[in-house]
Scaffold this active site. Structure first.
Site, short mmCIF file in Angstrom:
data_model
loop_
_atom_site.label_atom_id
_atom_site.label_comp_id
_atom_site.label_asym_id
_atom_site.label_seq_id
_atom_site.Cartn_x
_atom_site.Cartn_y
_atom_site.Cartn_z
N HIS A 198 9.95 24.34 1.97
CA HIS A 198 9.50 25.73 2.04
C HIS A 198 10.12 26.35 3.29
CE1 HIS A 198 5.80 24.78 -0.63
NE2 HIS A 198 6.77 25.30 -1.35
N GLU A 201 8.49 27.29 6.87
CA GLU A 201 7.76 26.25 7.61
C GLU A 201 8.68 25.60 8.64
OE1 GLU A 201 6.21 23.82 4.44
OE2 GLU A 201 5.13 25.52 3.56
N ARG A 257 9.79 31.99 1.57
CA ARG A 257 9.29 30.66 1.22
C ARG A 257 10.18 29.92 0.22
NH1 ARG A 257 4.12 27.95 -0.02
NH2 ARG A 257 4.09 27.15 -2.15
N HIS A 332 5.60 19.36 5.43
CA HIS A 332 5.31 20.78 5.23
C HIS A 332 4.47 21.29 6.41
CE1 HIS A 332 6.32 21.25 0.80
NE2 HIS A 332 6.43 19.94 0.96
N GLU A 407 1.17 17.89 6.02
CA GLU A 407 1.02 19.29 6.40
C GLU A 407 0.85 19.32 7.91
OE1 GLU A 407 1.25 22.01 4.63
OE2 GLU A 407 1.15 21.30 2.56
#
Length: 463
Positions: A198, A201, A257, A332, A407
């Site tokens: 993405h 990020e 994104r 991510h 994440e």
């Protein structure tokens, strides 16, 4: 016109202008040329503990008219970006339905392109200039800097570092892997790391490249380094920028994104709704929960599984090495979580206990560095279901037992606009977590240098 919302008896299709025209105004603002400005955009944080709040936000989410940074979830706050034209009607709706919300970011542009030196873009550009264009982890680097650094490592350390271009993106950029290996016949167990799937990020490619740099330093020091077994007994395949077109485009639109592939249809051509969410495009359970068939959506799944060259080529590369790769890690942001499969739905998985033990040990190792807390579990358990993700492909299609999605920092204070002074701390703590995972996984496969206590092996149910 398609029904927009019908929540607790409130039907907005009777007055679609309330949400549609503001949304169209926002779409037009994205194609005015030059750098995308987020002046006046706000990030609203909504608590969805009540059924009315959840149904309202989920209904808005399904219209694909807002950029949700975190999809609707009953257990965690939901963040969405709202452009100036959308603010009045949306806040009015929340007030009418008595849905509590807060303004988490009053003006998104001030985080992205502030007037003061202490904020992200000006500070980041200053740090880049101070480094004379060389790779460092005091700033977020451009794609060319990262990929040139990868080539430089292969040139400087040919005995254990090499690069491979395994294809090109939609716009012709290289999909580049840095392989770190001290040699052998190609049968060593391997670890896959990727970042940047993405585009917005930024902490992801920064952290992945930081880990790669640490591994290269270990390899260069040789047996004198206490962690030498990480590179001597294990091969590493590392791609910090799996979505190079999108990452490059974030220099124009910081909040971009998706990929940059073309989409057909009126909306796509009229409003610039291009690109596919590359983490909804993998060839496992494609098209399910947490995806959209609307090309304007941030979670657009594409026209078919692996329709994006970035996904298709990476799938092929990983699948060809599926017998060697024992640990698959994709990075991510943001939320501070470690996801196990399955991500496509909240369904049982046979080896859940083993996967969770490795994840929990990693979270403990990570917290020991800077006291940053990460949760562990599947994406549907902790946040939301998302079909067509890479860790599900690695587990379900390639048969890689240990597959995880990180994440990274933070939990929403800065979100995707994480200040550059957090790159090195993120790299340090995440590398500790990765080392923990490698230790557990290699112990599971009885790699001699990674033999651990009988209790660990027993916990992993190794027979």
């Amino acid at each position: 016109m398609e029904r927009l919302l019908d929540i607790e008896g409130l039907a907005l299709e009777s007055n679609p202008v309330a949400l549609v025209l503001p949304t169209l105004a926002c779409l037009f603002s994205t194609i005015t040329g030059g750098r995308k400005s987020y002046n006046g955009y706000q990030v609203l944080r909504v608590n969805l503990t009540t059924t009315r709040a959840y149904n309202t936000i989920n209904g808005i989410y399904l219209t694909n008219t807002f950029d949700f940074l975190t999809p609707p979830n009953r257990d965690n706050p939901t963040d969405l970006v709202v452009c100036p034209e959308q603010l009045l009607p949306l806040k009015g709706l929340f007030t009418t339905l008595r849905i509590p919300y807060e303004v988490a970011v009053p003006n998104l542009e001030k985080l992205i392109q502030p007037q003061e030196i202490e904020h992200e873009t000006i500070e980041n550009n200053l740090r880049r200039r101070q480094s004379d264009g060389a790779m460092n982890w005091n700033a977020y680097q451009k794609l060319s800097t990262i990929q040139n650094w990868m080539e430089a490592q292969a040139h400087d350390y040919p005995q254990f570092a090499q690069t491979e271009n395994y294809g090109t993106s939609t716009e012709g950029r290289h999909l580049k892997v840095l392989k770190i290996s001290t040699g052998g016949d190609g049968t060593k167990p391997a670890v896959w790391l990727d970042g940047g799937i993405h585009a917005r990020e930024w902490i992801s490619p920064a952290t992945v490249s930081y880990i790669a740099n640490e591994l290269i330093k270990i390899a260069a020091e040789g047996e004198s380094n206490e962690n030498y077994k990480l590179v001597n007994s294990v091969d590493w395949y590392i791609n910090p920028n799996l979505n190079p077109d999108g990452y490059e485009y974030t220099q124009t639109d910081r909040m971009w994104r998706k990929t940059r592939s073309g989409n057909s249809g009126f909306l796509a051509s009229a409003f610039g709704c291009i690109g596919t969410d590359p983490n909804r495009n993998w060839e496992y359970q494609w098209g399910g929960k947490g995806t959209s068939n609307n090309p304007c959506s941030q979670i657009y799944r594409g026209t078919s599984a692996a329709s994006e060259p970035e996904v298709k080529l990476t799938q092929d590369y990983v699948y060809a090495r599926r017998e060697q790769i024992k640990l698959f890690l994709t990075f991510h942001a943001y939320s501070q979580m470690i996801f196990t499969p399955w991500g496509y739905d909240d369904v049982p998985i046979d080896d859940k206990e083993e996967l969770m033990l490795v994840a929990r040990n990693a979270a403990k190792a990570l917290q020991s560095v800077h006291n940053t807390e990460f949760q562990s579990g599947s994406s549907p358990e902790l946040l939301y279901a998302a079909a067509g993700g890479s860790e599900d492909f690695a587990k379900g299609k390639a048969g890689i037992k240990f597959a995880y999605c990180y994440e990274l920092r933070d939990t929403g204070k800065y979100g995707f606009i994480l200040p550059p002074d957090q790159i090195i701390p993120s790299g340090e703590e995440t590398f500790a977590a990765v080392k923990s995972m490698v230790g557990d996984v290699m112990a599971y496969y009885r790699v001699p240098e990674f033999e651990q206590s009988e209790q660990i092996i027993q916990d992993l149910r190794l027979k």
